[in-house]
Enzyme design. Structure first.
Site, mmCIF file in Angstrom:
data_model
loop_
_atom_site.group_PDB
_atom_site.id
_atom_site.type_symbol
_atom_site.label_atom_id
_atom_site.label_comp_id
_atom_site.label_asym_id
_atom_site.label_seq_id
_atom_site.Cartn_x
_atom_site.Cartn_y
_atom_site.Cartn_z
ATOM 1 N N HIS A 96 0.922 -0.930 -0.227
ATOM 2 C CA HIS A 96 -0.227 0.118 -0.041
ATOM 3 C C HIS A 96 1.036 0.903 -0.100
ATOM 4 C CE1 HIS A 96 0.323 -1.113 4.227
ATOM 5 N NE2 HIS A 96 0.646 -0.461 4.136
ATOM 6 N N HIS A 186 27.163 -5.852 -11.780
ATOM 7 C CA HIS A 186 28.343 -7.000 -10.427
ATOM 8 C C HIS A 186 27.754 -8.042 -10.251
ATOM 9 C CE1 HIS A 186 31.748 -3.647 -9.753
ATOM 10 N NE2 HIS A 186 31.154 -3.584 -11.140
ATOM 11 N N ARG A 220 34.944 -12.323 -13.832
ATOM 12 C CA ARG A 220 35.229 -12.405 -12.922
ATOM 13 C C ARG A 220 33.949 -12.256 -11.842
ATOM 14 N NH1 ARG A 220 36.820 -7.422 -13.428
ATOM 15 N NH2 ARG A 220 36.145 -5.414 -11.074
#
Length: 243
Positions: A96, A186, A220
């Site tokens: 809400h 990331h 990575r």
């Protein structure tokens, strides 16, 4: 003079009638009545449950009305409407406190960014529990019905906690462009949490646009995201400790 014998009188009358009219035809014996057919045993009424049809049940099929030649085929145009691509579908929900912002973002995502929207509620400002909304959004994303999800409450914190309990969800609470970019590049966040009391509608539209357009950088970061998901799998294997 003695009275005539009644039997003799009947015999004389019958003889006169026979001479004048001829003998009466023999009276046929009454025909025997045909036996009435045996009443057919009453059959109990049966209400057909179409969810559990029995042998011989036939569901009535409505016959579509014929379409005059040259008339526009409205049904055909509706059937040709393309189905939403899950890869460009957003599951959007707010409690809400986030209802007004959710409504504004749904319109913006659909009309300006051209993504399909699954509205997971709520649909008014009546009080609801934000975990229910976050669960609906998270499950839509985890099931593949939507590629991304957005959850909104007053601060965004509770919805973030709830959404991240759904396996497969990586929900990020963001409040500026830098955190939005980081969550996508990331962390490959698939659910965005916003606080309606933290960002205004204009900021929210900008954050959602950047978040939807930003791709995961991989490299990575992919290894690190995989380790996040491994923690989720370990949590599923181990029962939670009671306090």
């Amino acid at each position: 003079m003695s009275a005539p014998d009644p039997a003799e009188v009947r015999r004389l009358v019958a003889a006169v009638v026979d001479r004048v009219l001829g003998p009466a035809p023999p009276v046929a014996a009454p025909a025997a009545k045909a036996p009435a057919p045996a009443a057919e045993p009453a059959r109990p009424a049966r209400i057909i449950d179409w969810t559990k049809p029995q042998a011989g049940d036939t569901r009535p099929v409505a016959v579509p009305p014929s379409i005059p030649a040259g008339a526009p085929r409205v049904g055909a145009a509706k059937a040709a409407r393309p189905v939403a691509d899950p890869a460009r579908t957003v599951a959007l929900g707010g409690d809400h406190g986030g209802f007004a912002l959710k409504q504004a973002l749904a319109k913006y995502v659909r009309e300006d960014l051209r993504w399909a929207v699954i509205d997971c509620g709520t649909h008014s400002t009546e009080p609801v529990d934000y975990p229910d909304i976050a669960k609906a959004v998270g499950e839509a994303v985890a099931s593949g019905r939507a590629a991304r999800g957005i959850v909104i409450d007053g601060a965004g914190i509770g919805s973030t906690m709830a959404a991240n309990r759904i396996p497969g969800v990586r929900c990020a609470l963001c409040h500026d462009e830098k955190t939005v970019l980081n969550s996508r590049e990331h962390n490959d966040a698939n659910v965005l949490a916003l606080g309606s009391g933290i960002v205004n509608p204009g900021q929210a539209r900008r954050l959602v646009e950047v978040w939807l357009k930003t791709k995961f950088a991989g490299g990575r970061h992919a290894r690190r995201v995989e380790k996040i998901m491994e923690l989720e799998r370990l949590r599923a294997l181990a029962p939670e400790r009671s306090a």
